[in-house]
Design a protein around this motif. Structure first.
Motif: not given
Lengths: 437, 407
Positions: B362, A402, B317-319, A371, A395-396, A399, B322
């Motif tokens: 992911t 996290e 997920n967040r990306i 990640h 936001v990238l 993530q 978004a």
């Protein structure tokens, strides 16, 4: 155990990794005695005593006695280690080696060097490293007569000669731990003297630990070490700093793009500058911080000027560990643009401070940190694109931090030490301490 | 008492993006990788579409009129066939001409519009019908949404467009095993019937067929038909068995060397030799098989993806969230600017294709698995960065066009 650096005196990657490993082994119940060229004798943790070879010699007869009696503790059915930390400098091209040196010109002291900035490690690595390595081995040999251990474990080439000296009288098995190779530090312009020590030591050793598959492959392809003789043991992060529940990346952070490491060929600070010069065209707010010292310092100042970004680049020099944490916690992204990075502990330091990282594909840490953003060190266009994305798409970063931290939570020094102990058992048939079974 | 076997094959190809750097924003407006897209379309046409279409045509003619199948083909796949593999398009046309094939309706761009924009959802369904009609034939009154994503809200939208049925995953958390064999009314839209996918018997063909570690390997048509008979014998009356799968299963996911074509060649004969087993299209299934009593309530979306069978492969997920938010935020701007920039609307729609979101998944990234297999990116994060770079250019095109209109 033998080594060359140990915190807090020497807080480079090698010192931290050596300490993490030694503490992990001690936590598993192994009795670790760590021998360095110079270090005040101290008990770093239970079952872990650290000291310079002089201090150990002064202890004299006691070394030869059973650790059970010297410590006055109950019998520990574990292993005893001789840890001889020789001084290996993986993170800077060793300076002033007088043994057939092939690099006198590049290694001349430069004014931007760490020594002028109070980096204690610089004192250890200056002068005649080759002679220091030899002297360390000779002194350890004197100590060896009284060494009563199951295994000798040495960290990087500077302690490899000492390891064989320590093992000789009682024919102890020798385990070498490769945190970096001469090919990482110098590219193709290797010092043949050092490369020969590394190669011969690895071929002669009972077994070799590498800090990543990346490093294991170098040992196989460059030195011809049989694959079966190498075990990969990853480094681990220090305890993580807790992130606030409402962590969203931006709070308290400035658009700082950070390079953190020695200013040497290995770390690729020039590639960092070439990439951020592209970033500068599209982002007016970002500032580029170069933290570290080393032989490329002057050249980098000149490069920043010729790229037209001198006013946006700050050279911060060498930073103490506390300052590193403070800086990372305020920064936007850490870029590790290394040309060759056996592991890359700095990536873990960034994540523990909630800072996303871009990793060189020529690194070991990427093997445990999927990640992350990853890039070939020479691909300045892609690196610039990744930096720009992190700057404009918070936001990238959130993530990456996290998910990256979740992944790092799987790593620990104790787990790495357990793997080391299991390898001792597998290779030499030694009994495992209870905590490692 | 008979079991009505309903084969539905999904045909889809996305417009994959080329490497697009932020430095290109405002300068280059070509986003798609013609060489990758054409290469993949050509490969899939040669390995799957052409040989499998030929086989199905042969089987349909041999067992006329008893062997029947259905297809859903996205507009993006049809566009790419037109451009890169016209022979594949011609072969689908021949297959349609047999009269034994039903065409399903879906969104033109294999999008997640059903989750994000009712207006775009309806527009893409209409566009898909139009494209099918022009190139292939008219879809019937059965709908299938992208990746079988179905929820109460989507059922209501589809029912309002006057469809009779909609395919869905026969997920354990929604339907009991016996219920999967009957159509059910969607609770949120009782005029619409759910046709459930029998995931075990579908995946025996689609996923497990070539798995040498599988207890049943190698699977023969005879053994498979035995399972179908057992299923038929487990109840009474007319029942439905939904065998829904990606068409690329044949020759692409399961290579020819696995024997998948031989299996399919032998299957219809083996099925039709048994009493109580027959092939139907989805529309015929709804005519023959009475619906079950219970309604299907789907407050949360169900899909056919992964073990979770939810939407986490695209919005997990967040990306991903978004990126979807960013692309749908452009909807009204794209429409406002579309008049002045002919390619804008189509470019935007190609970015709505769910595959782009899938590349950013992911959840299994560090295990390395099926998600990696389907992606041409280094990592999900690179997929996100490239996508957002393209969106930045698209947004700029919108702004320019609206600026010109205002002036």
């Amino acid at each position: 155990m033998l080594g060359w650096e140990y915190p807090p005196l020497f807080a480079g990657g090698l010192g931290k990794a050596s300490q993490g490993l030694a503490r992990g082994l001690a936590e598993c119940g192994a009795q670790v005695r760590f021998v360095l060229p110079r270090y005040p004798l101290s008990e770093d943790a239970s079952f872990l005593t650290v000291g310079g070879v002089g201090a150990w010699l002064a202890l004299g007869r006691q070394w030869g006695g059973s650790p059970r009696t010297t410590q006055g503790k109950k019998a520990m059915p574990g292993l005893k280690f001789l840890a001889v930390p020789a001084r290996l400098y993986p993170y800077q091209r060793p300076i002033g080696i007088r043994v057939p040196a092939n690099q006198a010109a590049d290694d001349a002291r430069d004014p931007g060097d760490a020594r002028d900035l109070g980096d204690p490690a610089a004192q250890l690595y200056s002068h005649d490293l080759g002679r220091q390595v030899a002297r360390f081995a000779i002194r350890v040999a004197r100590l060896a007569q009284g060494i009563d251990a199951d295994v000798v474990h040495a960290n990087d080439w500077m302690s490899f000669p000492a390891a064989f000296a320590a093992a000789a009288p009682r024919h102890l098995p020798v385990f070498l731990h490769v945190h970096s190779t001469e090919y990482d530090r110098s590219g193709e312009a290797v010092n043949p003297y050092i490369a020969r020590i590394e190669q011969q030591a690895c071929l002669r050793a009972t077994h070799v630990f590498a800090v990543s598959r990346y490093t294991a492959n170098i040992l196989i392809t460059r030195y011809g070490v049989p694959r079966a003789k190498i075990t990969v043991v990853y480094n681990a992060p220090e305890t993580a700093v807790d992130l606030p529940d409402d962590f969203h990346g931006e709070a308290g952070r400035a658009p700082w793009v950070v390079f953190l490491g020695r200013l040497t060929f290995q770390k690729g600070p020039d590639h960092f500058l070439r990439a951020v010069a592209r970033v500068a065209q599209f982002n007016r707010d970002a500032r580029f911080l170069v933290c570290g010292s080393g032989d490329m310092s002057d050249g980098l100042h000149a490069l920043a000027r010729s790229l037209g970004i001198a006013r946006r680049v700050e050279f911060r020099g060498f930073l103490q560990p506390a300052a590193v944490d403070r800086l990372l916690a305020r920064s936007w992204v850490l870029v590790m643009s290394s040309v060759s990075e056996p592991f890359g502990l700095v990536a873990l330091e960034a994540l523990r401070n909630g800072t996303p990282v871009i990793l060189s594909k020529q690194s070991g840490v990427r093997e445990v940190l999927g990640h992350s953003l990853q890039v070939d060190f020479w691909d300045h266009e892609k690196l610039a694109d990744q930096i720009l994305a992190l700057l404009r798409l918070p936001v990238l970063g959130v993530q990456l931090v996290e998910s990256g931290r979740e992944q790092l939570a799987q790593l620990s020094w104790q787990a790495s030490a357990r793997k080391v102990l299991q390898t001792y058992t597998r290779v030499c048939g030694l009994p495992l301490p209870a905590a490692a079974a | 008492m008979s079991l009505n076997l309903c084969f539905y094959f999904q045909v889809h190809q996305p417009w994959r993006l080329r490497t697009y750097r932020y430095a290109e924003v405002g300068h280059h407006h070509d986003y798609f990788d013609a060489s990758v897209n054409s290469r993949i379309m050509r490969r899939v046409a040669d390995k799957c579409y052409l040989p499998m279409n030929a086989l199905l045509e042969e089987l349909i003619r041999r067992y006329q009129p008893d062997f029947r199948v259905s297809f859903s083909i996205t507009a993006t796949a049809l566009q790419q066939m037109q451009a890169y593999a016209p022979d594949a398009l011609a072969s689908f046309r021949r297959l349609m001409a047999t009269g034994a094939v039903e065409l399903l309706s879906e969104t033109s761009h294999h999008s997640l519009a059903g989750l994000y924009s009712p207006r775009e959802f309806a527009a893409q369904i209409a566009l898909h019908r139009e494209v099918c009609q022009r190139l292939l034939g008219v879809p019937g009154r059965i709908f299938r949404n992208t990746e079988l994503i179905v929820s109460d809200a989507i059922a209501r939208q589809v029912a309002a467009l006057d469809y009779a049925g909609m395919c869905m995953e026969g997920a354990d958390r929604v339907l009991r095993e016996s219920e999967v064999l009957h159509p059910h009314r969607y609770s949120a839209a009782p005029t619409l019937l759910a046709l459930a996918r029998h995931y075990r018997l579908s995946d025996d063909i689609a996923f497990r067929f070539s798995n040498r570690g599988w207890r049943e390997w190698p699977l023969t048509a005879e053994r498979y038909v035995q399972w179908l008979e057992n299923t038929a014998a487990s109840g009474s009356g007319e029942r439905l068995l939904g065998l829904f799968m990606d068409y690329e299963t044949f020759g692409e996911h399961q290579w020819e060397s696995t024997g998948i074509f031989d299996f399919m060649r032998a299957l219809p004969g083996a099925v039709l030799a048994r009493r109580g087993l027959r092939f139907v299209t989805p529309s015929e299934a709804l005519e023959r098989v009475p619906p079950g009593d219970a309604g299907v309530a789907l407050p949360d979306p169900v899909s056919w993806a992964d073990l979770e069978r939810d939407t986490s492969a695209w919005t997990g997920n967040r990306i991903q969230c978004a990126a979807q938010r960013a692309v749908y935020d452009l909807e009204s701007k794209v429409h406002a600017a579309a008049a002045g920039d002919a390619g804008l609307l189509e470019d935007w729609r190609r970015l709505l294709t769910s595959d782009h979101a899938y590349y950013m998944c992911t959840k299994y990234w560090t295990d390395g698995d099926v998600h990696k297999y389907f992606s041409h990116y280094d990592s999900p994060y690179d997929a996100y960065i490239g996508y957002m770079n393209v969106l930045a250019d698209l947004a700029q095109r919108c702004a320019q066009r609206s600026g010109m209109a205002a002036a």
